[in-house]
Design an enzyme around this catalytic site. Structure first.
Site, PDB file in Angstrom:
ATOM      1  N   ASP A 142       0.822  -1.214   0.000  1.00  0.00           N
ATOM      2  CA  ASP A 142       0.000   0.000   0.000  1.00  0.00           C
ATOM      3  C   ASP A 142       0.853   1.261   0.000  1.00  0.00           C
ATOM      4  O   ASP A 142       2.042   1.214   0.317  1.00  0.00           O
ATOM      5  CB  ASP A 142      -0.849   0.077   1.288  1.00  0.00           C
ATOM      6  CG  ASP A 142      -1.830  -1.063   1.412  1.00  0.00           C
ATOM      7  OD1 ASP A 142      -2.097  -1.742   0.400  1.00  0.00           O
ATOM      8  OD2 ASP A 142      -2.337  -1.268   2.534  1.00  0.00           O
TER       9      ASP A 142
ATOM     10  N   TYR B  88       5.573 -10.177   7.033  1.00  0.00           N
ATOM     11  CA  TYR B  88       5.475  -8.727   7.204  1.00  0.00           C
ATOM     12  C   TYR B  88       5.869  -8.380   8.636  1.00  0.00           C
ATOM     13  O   TYR B  88       5.546  -9.117   9.575  1.00  0.00           O
ATOM     14  CB  TYR B  88       4.030  -8.241   6.971  1.00  0.00           C
ATOM     15  CG  TYR B  88       3.653  -8.084   5.526  1.00  0.00           C
ATOM     16  CD1 TYR B  88       3.897  -6.896   4.856  1.00  0.00           C
ATOM     17  CD2 TYR B  88       3.032  -9.123   4.831  1.00  0.00           C
ATOM     18  CE1 TYR B  88       3.529  -6.736   3.519  1.00  0.00           C
ATOM     19  CE2 TYR B  88       2.665  -8.970   3.499  1.00  0.00           C
ATOM     20  CZ  TYR B  88       2.917  -7.778   2.855  1.00  0.00           C
ATOM     21  OH  TYR B  88       2.555  -7.619   1.527  1.00  0.00           O
TER      22      TYR B  88
END
Lengths: 248, 248
Positions: B54, B112
């Site tokens: 993002d 992540y």
């Protein structure tokens, strides 16, 4: 009652025109702090730093003091400042100090850190805090050159201010080299530094490390008292004011 | 002859609209890389990332591949890219891979990392790489909540894309918590992640850590398959794509 407050602060100098307030520009560290303090105290205030840092230079522990008349405790002042200062300036501590204390006049010793990337590795997350030289350096030669610079000398050749009328004699106590992988850290400790002195010392040492100058040339450069004899001014982003010491 | 190249890269996502190219905007990581490659190869090229990140999200080791017809060796391609890419994108490695290799389709597992500052300490030099929550978290409660999320589940409640037509079932293999002083690092490892999934998982776990939700609620949230039941979307600056694994 007016009290004297000493603060220790860190800042990312990347987007500032240095520590010292200049005319009506607000884009200085001193200006930002005074602006918040003036709102807090309801009157103008002058913040004295231990020394100026140039545009783009960072600080891990700058020391500054100001006089103010407030009932707020040091810890409350610290929190107030951190609440309203931009995110790239942080007050680490605030404490009462003796009325006569002055951050600049009473500083005994300062340490600056300069970070250089020697490898081919482009820095991503630390790119604003390191000088990307991307060339190998002969650190032994740089250490030899440094021995000529240690001690009490007239550092006029390493001062960017050509109109400097005051003494340009300083004591450089130590130049420490530390290699971390492809990164070179150089720490300069002395009783005071002239305008751009650390960056010109670093640039000159880099030229020695690249084989463009001999270590022994340092003697000649010091004796010349001519800025043109010294090396280039290393860029600001690699430089941090790391520590300021005061006599207890 | 057309060859397939795989690259590993890191980037500071702060000033980008994410990985994926969108229409004619150039402010994406993919767009920047394709632009340089197109100049190098003399023709249009598509770079396939292992997944989108993002806007504002960083990567320590994103994986991407592209097909190109060039006599340049992988190491030369790497150097060319690093020379012309902006300073906040760095290609770590480039290597030949099998013709059929696809960064996204063949990715087996991703990790992540999400960084949270829990103390009152305002971050100066890392402020763009950490979420400043500045509140204490009950990590034990967060670890308990995480146990309900581990395994194969329909993560529809943790997906920001309401029009998602494909399966929202994923395997979350591990959620690891690591405290470093006042900083909390959370690592999520799974076979794939939905749009905003890591940030919604993080936001929901933070709400548990703040005592606003109970750990046991995770079951109910998963079962609801309703995004509104889960917590807030943690901000992008704390998030890094850390690793992408492929079957050998």
């Amino acid at each position: 009652m007016i009290k004297n407050y000493r603060m220790v602060l860190e800042y990312d100098g990347s987007r500032y025109d240095g520590w010292q307030k200049q005319g009506n520009t607000e884009q200085t560290i001193q200006g930002k702090i005074e602006h918040v303090l003036e709102r807090m105290l309801g009157q103008a205030v002058e913040v004295h730093g231990s020394g100026r840092t140039d545009a783009g230079v960072h600080a891990l522990a700058q020391v500054a003091n100001f006089h103010g008349n407030t009932g707020m405790r040091p810890e409350e002042i610290r929190e107030y400042l951190n609440q309203y200062l931009p995110e790239d300036i942080r007050i680490k501590t605030v404490e009462y100090v003796a009325e006569r204390f002055h951050s600049r006049l009473h500083a005994q010793e300062k340490t600056y850190l300069y970070q250089i990337e020697m490898g081919k590795k482009k820095q991503v997350f630390e790119r604003k805090y390191i000088y990307g030289l991307f060339k190998e350096l002969d650190i032994d030669a740089m250490e030899r050159a440094a021995t000529f610079l240690i001690g009490e000398h007239d550092f006029k050749s390493f001062c960017a201010n050509k109109k400097m009328k005051k003494s340009t004699v300083r004591v450089l106590k130590q130049i420490e080299f530390k290699q971390q992988g492809s990164r070179l850290l150089i720490r300069f400790t002395g009783n005071g530094f002239l305008y751009n002195m650390v960056r010109i010392l670093t640039g000159t040492l880099i030229e020695v490390g690249l084989g463009q100058r001999k270590a022994e040339e340092m003697k000649k450069i010091l004796n010349s008292k001519d800025r043109n004899e010294a090396g280039f001014t290393a860029p600001p982003e690699g430089l941090f004011l790391e520590q300021v010491c005061y006599k207890e």
